[in-house]
Design a protein around this motif. Structure first.
Motif, PDB file in Angstrom:
ATOM      1  N   MET A   1      -1.968 -53.498 -15.021  1.00 57.08           N
ATOM      2  CA  MET A   1      -1.822 -54.552 -14.095  1.00 57.08           C
ATOM      3  C   MET A   1      -2.965 -54.468 -13.175  1.00 57.08           C
ATOM      4  O   MET A   1      -3.773 -53.515 -13.235  1.00 57.08           O
ATOM      5  CB  MET A   1      -0.632 -54.029 -13.379  1.00 57.08           C
ATOM      6  CG  MET A   1       0.783 -54.810 -13.950  1.00 57.08           C
ATOM      7  SD  MET A   1       1.128 -56.252 -14.478  1.00 57.08           S
ATOM      8  CE  MET A   1       1.090 -57.108 -13.013  1.00 57.08           C
ATOM      9  N   PHE A   2      -2.820 -55.390 -12.149  1.00 59.69           N
ATOM     10  CA  PHE A   2      -3.893 -55.575 -11.199  1.00 59.69           C
ATOM     11  C   PHE A   2      -3.804 -54.653 -10.079  1.00 59.69           C
ATOM     12  O   PHE A   2      -2.606 -54.578  -9.574  1.00 59.69           O
ATOM     13  CB  PHE A   2      -4.057 -57.117 -10.669  1.00 59.69           C
ATOM     14  CG  PHE A   2      -4.451 -58.054 -11.651  1.00 59.69           C
ATOM     15  CD1 PHE A   2      -5.994 -58.015 -12.181  1.00 59.69           C
ATOM     16  CD2 PHE A   2      -3.591 -58.888 -12.296  1.00 59.69           C
ATOM     17  CE1 PHE A   2      -6.378 -58.634 -13.078  1.00 59.69           C
ATOM     18  CE2 PHE A   2      -4.379 -60.027 -13.261  1.00 59.69           C
ATOM     19  CZ  PHE A   2      -5.433 -59.846 -13.515  1.00 59.69           C
ATOM     20  N   GLY A   3      -4.910 -54.233  -9.432  1.00 63.76           N
ATOM     21  CA  GLY A   3      -4.697 -53.668  -8.279  1.00 63.76           C
ATOM     22  C   GLY A   3      -4.684 -54.424  -7.042  1.00 63.76           C
ATOM     23  O   GLY A   3      -4.944 -55.665  -7.170  1.00 63.76           O
ATOM     24  N   LEU A   4      -4.770 -53.746  -5.730  1.00 63.58           N
ATOM     25  CA  LEU A   4      -4.750 -54.814  -4.576  1.00 63.58           C
ATOM     26  C   LEU A   4      -6.018 -55.363  -4.448  1.00 63.58           C
ATOM     27  O   LEU A   4      -6.044 -56.679  -4.076  1.00 63.58           O
ATOM     28  CB  LEU A   4      -4.323 -54.057  -3.206  1.00 63.58           C
ATOM     29  CG  LEU A   4      -4.215 -54.481  -1.821  1.00 63.58           C
ATOM     30  CD1 LEU A   4      -2.845 -55.853  -2.028  1.00 63.58           C
ATOM     31  CD2 LEU A   4      -3.867 -53.712  -1.008  1.00 63.58           C
ATOM     32  N   SER A   5      -6.938 -54.463  -4.765  1.00 65.80           N
ATOM     33  CA  SER A   5      -8.433 -55.185  -4.583  1.00 65.80           C
ATOM     34  C   SER A   5      -8.848 -56.168  -5.419  1.00 65.80           C
ATOM     35  O   SER A   5      -9.303 -57.228  -4.840  1.00 65.80           O
ATOM     36  CB  SER A   5      -9.354 -53.891  -4.659  1.00 65.80           C
ATOM     37  OG  SER A   5      -9.321 -53.447  -5.772  1.00 65.80           O
ATOM     38  N   GLU A   6      -8.326 -56.277  -6.673  1.00 61.93           N
ATOM     39  CA  GLU A   6      -8.610 -57.247  -7.690  1.00 61.93           C
ATOM     40  C   GLU A   6      -7.819 -58.676  -7.177  1.00 61.93           C
ATOM     41  O   GLU A   6      -8.441 -59.768  -7.224  1.00 61.93           O
ATOM     42  CB  GLU A   6      -7.928 -56.866  -9.145  1.00 61.93           C
ATOM     43  CG  GLU A   6      -9.058 -55.671  -9.686  1.00 61.93           C
ATOM     44  CD  GLU A   6      -8.395 -54.362  -9.501  1.00 61.93           C
ATOM     45  OE1 GLU A   6      -7.556 -54.276  -8.651  1.00 61.93           O
ATOM     46  OE2 GLU A   6      -9.330 -53.377  -9.873  1.00 61.93           O
ATOM     47  N   LEU A   7      -6.484 -58.385  -6.701  1.00 64.63           N
ATOM     48  CA  LEU A   7      -5.787 -59.556  -6.423  1.00 64.63           C
ATOM     49  C   LEU A   7      -6.331 -60.292  -5.227  1.00 64.63           C
ATOM     50  O   LEU A   7      -6.553 -61.433  -5.075  1.00 64.63           O
ATOM     51  CB  LEU A   7      -4.436 -59.139  -6.098  1.00 64.63           C
ATOM     52  CG  LEU A   7      -3.361 -58.929  -7.230  1.00 64.63           C
ATOM     53  CD1 LEU A   7      -2.023 -58.285  -6.754  1.00 64.63           C
ATOM     54  CD2 LEU A   7      -3.390 -60.164  -8.175  1.00 64.63           C
ATOM     55  N   ALA A   8      -7.127 -59.412  -4.210  1.00 67.51           N
ATOM     56  CA  ALA A   8      -7.676 -60.090  -3.109  1.00 67.51           C
ATOM     57  C   ALA A   8      -8.991 -60.643  -3.717  1.00 67.51           C
ATOM     58  O   ALA A   8      -9.232 -61.868  -3.037  1.00 67.51           O
ATOM     59  CB  ALA A   8      -7.993 -58.916  -2.306  1.00 67.51           C
ATOM     60  N   ILE A   9      -9.779 -60.220  -4.531  1.00 70.46           N
ATOM     61  CA  ILE A   9     -10.881 -60.926  -4.962  1.00 70.46           C
ATOM     62  C   ILE A   9     -10.447 -62.262  -5.710  1.00 70.46           C
ATOM     63  O   ILE A   9     -11.356 -63.267  -5.370  1.00 70.46           O
ATOM     64  CB  ILE A   9     -11.622 -59.985  -6.081  1.00 70.46           C
ATOM     65  CG1 ILE A   9     -12.450 -58.854  -5.040  1.00 70.46           C
ATOM     66  CG2 ILE A   9     -12.815 -60.790  -6.801  1.00 70.46           C
ATOM     67  CD1 ILE A   9     -12.810 -57.854  -5.979  1.00 70.46           C
ATOM     68  N   ILE A  10      -9.439 -62.002  -6.565  1.00 72.12           N
ATOM     69  CA  ILE A  10      -9.094 -63.510  -7.285  1.00 72.12           C
ATOM     70  C   ILE A  10      -8.622 -64.582  -6.088  1.00 72.12           C
ATOM     71  O   ILE A  10      -8.982 -65.595  -6.381  1.00 72.12           O
ATOM     72  CB  ILE A  10      -7.663 -63.123  -8.095  1.00 72.12           C
ATOM     73  CG1 ILE A  10      -8.351 -62.431  -9.261  1.00 72.12           C
ATOM     74  CG2 ILE A  10      -7.102 -64.337  -8.518  1.00 72.12           C
ATOM     75  CD1 ILE A  10      -7.184 -61.577 -10.321  1.00 72.12           C
ATOM     76  N   LEU A  11      -7.678 -64.009  -5.353  1.00 74.12           N
ATOM     77  CA  LEU A  11      -7.592 -64.991  -4.153  1.00 74.12           C
ATOM     78  C   LEU A  11      -8.475 -65.626  -3.395  1.00 74.12           C
ATOM     79  O   LEU A  11      -8.623 -66.730  -3.142  1.00 74.12           O
ATOM     80  CB  LEU A  11      -6.592 -64.298  -2.851  1.00 74.12           C
ATOM     81  CG  LEU A  11      -5.870 -65.049  -2.020  1.00 74.12           C
ATOM     82  CD1 LEU A  11      -5.000 -65.853  -2.671  1.00 74.12           C
ATOM     83  CD2 LEU A  11      -5.068 -64.211  -0.905  1.00 74.12           C
TER      84      LEU A  11
END
Length: 92
Positions: A1-11
């Motif tokens: 799954m995605f971590g918090l930093s990856e989700l922030a970059i995608i956002l």
């Protein structure tokens, strides 16, 4: 799954792609706001320093309260007829 930093970059990338037309205007207005904020902070600091230099015996240390700020407004005539208004002349 995605971590918090990856989700922030995608956002961030998603926002950049969808709002690409508005980003320069947003950055420009943010820069202007920061410039105004810095100028106001500098002016307040200078006013405080000037106040300390001219009124050495006044202020917080001497126990006297600073003079209140006066904000000039506009005089408005009051409706004393009892009719009209927001609630049809009835008192709340």
């Amino acid at each position: 799954m995605f971590g918090l930093s990856e989700l922030a970059i995608i956002l961030i990338v998603l926002i950049a792609v969808l709002a690409a037309k508005k980003l320069p205007d947003l950055a420009r207005s943010a820069g202007k706001s920061a410039h105004i904020l810095k100028a106001e902070a500098r002016a307040i600091k200078e006013a405080e320093n000037a106040g300390k230099a001219t009124g050495a015996g006044r202020g917080e240390g001497s126990g006297e309260a600073p003079a209140p700020r006066v904000i000039r407004g506009e005089a408005v005539a009051r409706d004393t007829t009892g009719g009209g208004g927001e609630n049809g002349g009835q008192r709340a």
